[in-house]
Design an enzyme around this catalytic site. Structure first.
Site, PDB file in Angstrom:
ATOM      1  N   LYS A  85      47.557  30.661  43.835  1.00 40.37           N
ATOM      2  CA  LYS A  85      46.784  29.844  44.511  1.00 40.37           C
ATOM      3  C   LYS A  85      47.101  29.042  45.605  1.00 40.37           C
ATOM      4  CE  LYS A  85      42.523  29.434  42.534  1.00 40.37           C
ATOM      5  NZ  LYS A  85      41.267  28.994  43.237  1.00 40.37           N
ATOM      6  N   ASP A 134      40.069  22.871  38.743  1.00 38.54           N
ATOM      7  CA  ASP A 134      40.227  23.039  37.379  1.00 38.54           C
ATOM      8  C   ASP A 134      41.618  22.765  37.085  1.00 38.54           C
ATOM      9  OD1 ASP A 134      41.275  25.629  38.022  1.00 38.54           O
ATOM     10  OD2 ASP A 134      39.175  26.073  38.528  1.00 38.54           O
TER      11      ASP A 134
HETATM   12  C1  PLP Z   1      44.784  31.760  37.558  1.00 37.41           C
HETATM   13  C2  PLP Z   1      43.445  31.928  38.298  1.00 37.41           C
HETATM   14  N1  PLP Z   1      42.985  33.263  38.373  1.00 37.41           N
HETATM   15  C3  PLP Z   1      41.977  33.570  38.827  1.00 37.41           C
HETATM   16  C4  PLP Z   1      41.017  32.369  39.363  1.00 37.41           C
HETATM   17  C5  PLP Z   1      39.688  32.731  40.117  1.00 37.41           C
HETATM   18  O1  PLP Z   1      39.671  32.548  41.202  1.00 37.41           O
HETATM   19  P1  PLP Z   1      38.179  32.472  42.115  1.00 37.41           P
HETATM   20  O2  PLP Z   1      37.721  31.185  41.597  1.00 37.41           O
HETATM   21  O3  PLP Z   1      38.412  32.349  43.388  1.00 37.41           O
HETATM   22  O4  PLP Z   1      37.429  33.481  41.587  1.00 37.41           O
HETATM   23  C6  PLP Z   1      41.509  31.076  39.156  1.00 37.41           C
HETATM   24  C7  PLP Z   1      40.817  30.007  39.893  1.00 37.41           C
HETATM   25  O5  PLP Z   1      41.187  28.862  39.669  1.00 37.41           O
HETATM   26  C8  PLP Z   1      42.839  30.785  38.778  1.00 37.41           C
HETATM   27  O6  PLP Z   1      43.197  29.677  38.559  1.00 37.41           O
END
Ligand code: PLP
Length: 413
Positions: A85, A134
């Site tokens: 992130k 989140d």
């Molecule tokens: C660990 C992780 N993987 C994948 C995602 C998915 O990303 P996106 O919301 O851009 O689809 C998130 C989103 O918060 C995440 O925290």
């Protein structure tokens, strides 16, 4: 050919809008493009601690699944934040500050090296950034705000765990908990920012906010670009299994592969929680469709009810298929990755981070799915392990050992 498969633990359907072997479309280029990628790479590669994360080859698992190869891009060590992130949230903070400082000082945008050296701290400290999260996105915005010297307020919703809340506060941000779901927190952050003159750094776009979420996604493309560099012979995989919340990460990976490999782009399978299949529903319907209900899932980062408008411009025709999976499937995959007998060395993956792989594990074990997705003994599959144990308590509960125990291979065979 069968177009949809419904099982108790997962569902798979083909995207009716998918355009196989097409060139990277103009619509997608307005969101993510080579210039934007160049700027993101130039900035992020100067941040302290930047290093490409490892690309692991999981040969034993590939054999078990009867595919030719399986690569796992392990984001658990990214800037010591535990997930991919910071590439997005912190990059959007840096870009916003450069623009704001330039405007406030009536001159040119400062270079990222000047921001990092604290040259404009006196101006940056008067700028407040905010986001709804989140967990992981808020952590990355808070980390970026601390690194580049501005104020940060983060909104979280009802069910975000205390561990995730503290992980954000650790980077000096004020954390505000609101009632309802992630989407309610997004709305609350937007309203408060408008009233207070703060700058929202969303990781999603409803079509009104464009610049910040576009920068977030552009930052993520670096993860995919690293993977392409690391793949043996820079050869394109045949399949990517990508977990999706609002779709920013999946769209960024799709865009980077599409721009690099053009009509030889891999098949892209989106994977979401059963309770939050907004991509599954939207692509099936041919237009963005919100998912109602609590969206509750252990895959907290994916518990989103609405697709991002910007990601839609890429995944509408770029995604080949969509899967939804149960929490049980995600838990099973976390345990499998931690199991040295099947994955050596063992890998620490969090609930959202494992979802792409979890989708592959189910799909590869079902003959109907294999046919629908063209998965066979020649397939070369890439997944992104987008987080490590970002919630250590929850990780321990699910896997039965701490992330540290798993990583240090203390488990006796
Ligand atoms: C660990 C992780 N993987 C994948 C995602 C998915 O990303 P996106 O919301 O851009 O689809 C998130 C989103 O918060 C995440 O925290």
């Amino acid at each position: 050919m069968q177009k949809t498969l419904i099982q108790s633990e997962y569902q798979l359907t083909l995207n009716p809008q998918y355009e196989s072997h097409s060139l990277y479309p103009r619509e997608a280029e307005t969101v993510l493009n080579a210039d934007g990628f160049g700027r993101a790479k130039q900035s992020i590669s100067q941040w302290p601690g930047y290093a490409p994360t490892p690309l692991l080859e999981l040969s034993n698992l590939a054999r078990e699944l009867d595919v030719a190869s399986l690569y796992y891009k392990d984001e658990s060590s990214r800037f010591d934040l535990g997930s991919f992130k910071p590439l997005g949230g912190a990059y959007a903070v840096a870009s916003l500050l450069q623009k704001q400082i330039g405007e406030r000082q009536g001159g040119r945008k400062p270079d990222i090296s000047e921001l990092l050296a604290g040259k404009h701290r006196h101006t940056a400290i008067d700028i407040t950034v905010t986001a709804a999260t989140d967990g992981n996105h808020g952590r990355s915005v808070a980390w970026g705000a601390q690194l580049f010297g501005c104020r940060c307020i983060i909104f979280i919703h009802e069910t975000v765990t205390n561990a995730r809340e503290h992980a954000i506060a650790d980077y000096g941000a004020e954390v505000i908990r609101t009632a309802g779901t992630f989407d309610d927190a997004v709305r609350k952050a937007g309203e408060t920012a408008k009233a207070q003159g703060w700058h929202v750094i969303p990781d999603t776009s409803d079509g009104t906010a464009i610049e910040a979420p576009m920068n977030v996604m552009q930052g993520y493309t670096l993860m995919a670009a690293e993977a392409i560099e690391q793949l043996p012979g820079n050869r394109a995989p045949t399949h990517l299994f990508l977990q999706a919340g609002v779709g920013g990460m999946a769209a960024a990976a799709c865009a980077q592969f599409w721009q690099t490999f053009s009509e030889h782009t891999p098949a892209i399978v989106l994977v979401e929680p059963q309770t939050a299949g907004c991509w599954f529903d939207s692509l099936s319907a041919g237009h963005p469709t919100a998912v109602a209900g609590s969206l509750q899932s252990i895959m907290a980062g994916l518990a989103c009810g609405e697709v991002s408008y910007l990601a839609w411009k890429i995944l509408r025709t770029g995604a080949t298929a969509m899967m939804t999976i149960s929490d049980t499937v995600a838990e099973k995959s976390m345990r499998l990755l931690a199991d040295q007998r099947r994955v050596d060395p063992p890998v620490v993956a969090g609930e959202s981070g494992v979802a792409g792989l979890a989708g592959l594990l189910e799909a590869a074990s079902d003959q109907q799915c294999r046919i629908m997705l063209g998965l066979d003994g020649q397939s070369r599959v890439l997944v992104f392990g987008t987080e490590g144990a970002t919630d250590p308590e929850s990780y321990h509960k699910i896997v039965g050992r701490s992330a540290h125990e798993v990583a240090s291979g203390r488990h006796k065979l």
